[in-house]
Design an enzyme around this catalytic site. Structure first.
Site, PDB file in Angstrom:
ATOM      1  N   ASP A 252       0.927  -1.397   0.037  1.00  0.00           N
ATOM      2  CA  ASP A 252       0.006  -0.147   0.183  1.00  0.00           C
ATOM      3  C   ASP A 252       0.929   1.142   0.022  1.00  0.00           C
ATOM      4  OD1 ASP A 252      -2.635   1.488   0.644  1.00  0.00           O
ATOM      5  OD2 ASP A 252      -1.675   2.082   2.227  1.00  0.00           O
ATOM      6  N   GLU A 289       1.383  -0.376  -4.909  1.00  0.00           N
ATOM      7  CA  GLU A 289       0.829   0.798  -5.290  1.00  0.00           C
ATOM      8  C   GLU A 289       1.703   2.175  -4.990  1.00  0.00           C
ATOM      9  OE1 GLU A 289      -3.201   3.399  -3.653  1.00  0.00           O
ATOM     10  OE2 GLU A 289      -2.196   2.489  -2.052  1.00  0.00           O
TER      11      GLU A 289
END
Length: 584
Positions: A252, A289
């Protein structure tokens, strides 16, 4: 002594360990006993001869603070309760599973708590046959690390090794992964290493040096210049991949790892995962990401991680399509107002922003050149948890876009070369919202509630009462998938479409991508008319589409497609899509 996080089984019993450089004295509270722990360079340890599986324990700091183990493998009573000694006795059935090549990946993002009515690891097992029949090959599970409260998106985790007990036990999670492997499904986990959540992070009290003065959007930045913090993350990566047997991880918001240390913690993670892949002969895939669009981190064709990463979630692809489908241009969507041309560039080259100035970021340059990368480096999607849930009402595209335009976008997503990702229920056109939800208490709950209202006050000035309360149980329950709608014709029809497109992907697109050492992409868009082509050494895949509400005269020769759409007419109907493949 043996540094490391969590209880360690040894020939002499169990070694309990804690990194607490800010503490003067630590005791282990285990099943009614209070055992002094030996200090050694900021670490504390004690060897216990006999410990029963399931035994509860806490650490007592300086005779005052009682806290769970930051390396806990299970928290039956949430983040402030005692840790439990979790057994390592799960009997794996699918022992010879090696994973699948990344070219075969069709991702399906899901949130365990809302994927089924029960919201558990065990209940998710019952839906695996549905996913296999649809053509999904990889589950992408939102974060599981223990979070405070009964429901949460998962990005507020504070105990990275402990899968949240609201979904079941660690063995329940392993059963889900084991059964998925028996069905031929890969399983990926979303992990968060840029911050800890705001409630239950006891590292602040025992290891203040774990955090720097720098800030992320969600709190203090982890300081990866500190060896124990690097070890914590690398151990956690290997725990999920080796012990729990995930096939890959999605990292993330790595752009928010603002103190990465030297070498960069991302490189160390990748090397550690690569070594595991070499030792076991497994396919292990790492996906980022990264809002920075840093192409330098991506290496999609290497067999094992080697300091870099297989792919990145491609927000550019989503943003351009969202603008085309909805007409919305507020916030970060302002960078994609020329949506058709942005889509064309993303299809051909991956990133839209490859060093150009971003208006949304005050004209700051964003991204690096990406045309040299294989399409396998980009996980494309039309919806995900963020892009749905960060809206005030959490609406899906099924309630924002016209059905015919969404079907065209869906077709292109599933048949273009880049690995596609669907958000749970997207395969049948689910209409349930996915609003932001959490279960904090007290002042933190009020702060989140008021912050959410302020965030959307301008956009929803006339209907602020309609913005869901993120703390309400009803908000959480509104996100649960309604599986009964599969009996409704329009949803059944969409599911059949998805399954057919993924069948064609498996038969035509996967071999096209998997066998290619290099793929050259080109695309152009003009007043609704989209043409894209991808060429390997021997083959060429072509896309022709009309992304508008009116007929378009097509300046292409009529041809019979081998994949989708039939014969390409001289005049393309609105929202029509054609794919062909043949010798170059």
């Amino acid at each position: 002594m043996s540094d490391g996080f969590g209880p360690l089984a040894t020939r002499d019993g169990v070694l309990f360990r804690l990194w607490a450089p800010s503490a003067n004295q630590v005791r282990l509270l285990l099943d009614g006993q209070a055992l002094p722990m030996r200090a050694d360079g900021g670490w504390y340890s004690v060897q216990v001869p006999a410990v029963s599986d399931g035994s509860s324990y806490l650490f007592e700091i300086d005779g005052d603070l009682r806290m769970p183990d930051p390396g806990s493998r299970f928290q039956p009573d949430d983040v402030h309760g005692p840790s439990a000694v979790a057994p390592e006795t799960y009997g794996w059935r699918c022992k010879d599973w090696k994973g699948r090549p990344f070219a075969e990946a069709v991702f399906y993002e899901l949130h365990i708590g809302t994927f089924t009515p029960e919201g558990t690891y065990r209940s998710a097992i019952d839906k695996l046959d549905h996913l296999v029949a649809c053509g999904i090959t990889a589950l992408q599970i939102m974060p599981l690390s223990d979070f405070p409260g009964r429901w949460n998106w998962g990005y507020d985790g504070v105990l990275p090794f402990a899968p949240d007990s609201s979904y079941g036990t660690p063995d329940d999670l392993k059963a889900l992964i084991d059964t998925a492997h028996e069905r031929g499904l890969m399983v990926f986990l979303d992990v968060v290493y840029n911050h800890f959540g705001p409630d239950g992070n006891y590292l602040h009290g025992i290891a203040r040096e774990a955090f720097s003065d720098a800030q992320t959007p969600w709190g203090e930045a982890i300081d990866y210049r500190k060896t124990p913090m690097r070890s914590l993350v690398v151990e956690n990566v290997l725990y999920w991949l080796r012990d729990v047997r995930f096939d890959g991880l999605r990292f993330d918001a790595v752009h928010a790892i603002v103190v990465p240390g030297e070498p960069n913690i991302l490189a160390e993670i990748s090397h550690a995962a690569g070594e595991l892949a070499r030792e076991t002969g497994r396919h292990i895939h790492l996906v980022l990401e990264n809002d920075d669009n840093a192409a330098q981190w991506l290496d999609p064709l290497r067999d094992v991680p080697n300091g870099r990463y297989r792919a990145q979630w491609n927000d550019d692809y989503h943003h351009a399509w969202h603008v085309l489908l909805t007409g919305e241009t507020a916030g970060y969507y302002k960078d994609y107002d020329d949506a058709g041309r942005r889509i064309a560039r993303s299809l051909a080259e991956g990133f839209v922003y490859q060093g150009e100035a971003s208006r949304h970021r005050d004209e700051t340059p964003r991204g690096e050149p990406s045309a040299q990368l294989s399409p396998l480096a980009f996980v494309n999607f039309l919806q995900n948890h963020d892009q749905i849930g960060n809206r005030a009402l959490g609406e899906r595209l099924t309630v924002l876009a016209k059905p015919e335009s969404l079907i065209a976008a869906h077709t292109i997503l599933l048949l273009a070369p880049a690995p596609p990702m669907l958000f749970m229920g997207e395969e049948w056109g689910a209409r349930e919202p996915f609003p932001f939800f959490c279960d904090f208490k007290g002042d933190l709950a009020n702060a989140v509630r008021e912050g959410r209202k302020r965030e959307f006050a301008e956009a929803y000035a006339d209907s602020a009462q309609d913005v869901p309360d993120p703390l309400a149980e009803s908000t959480f329950k509104s996100a649960k998938l309604d599986w009964s709608v599969l009996k409704v014709f329009e949803h059944e029809e969409r599911l059949h479409l998805t399954a057919e497109l993924l069948r064609l992907r498996r038969e035509h697109i996967v071999p096209f991508v998997a066998d290619a050492k290099k793929i050259n992409g080109q695309a152009r868009f003009d007043t609704g008319f989209l043409v894209a082509a991808w060429a390997t050494e021997t083959q060429k895949l072509t896309l022709i589409a009309n992304l508008s509400d009116h007929d378009i005269d097509a300046d292409v020769p009529s041809s019979k497609t081998l994949i989708w759409g039939g014969t390409v007419p001289k005049r393309l109907p609105p929202w029509s899509v054609y794919f062909s493949i043949g010798d170059r």
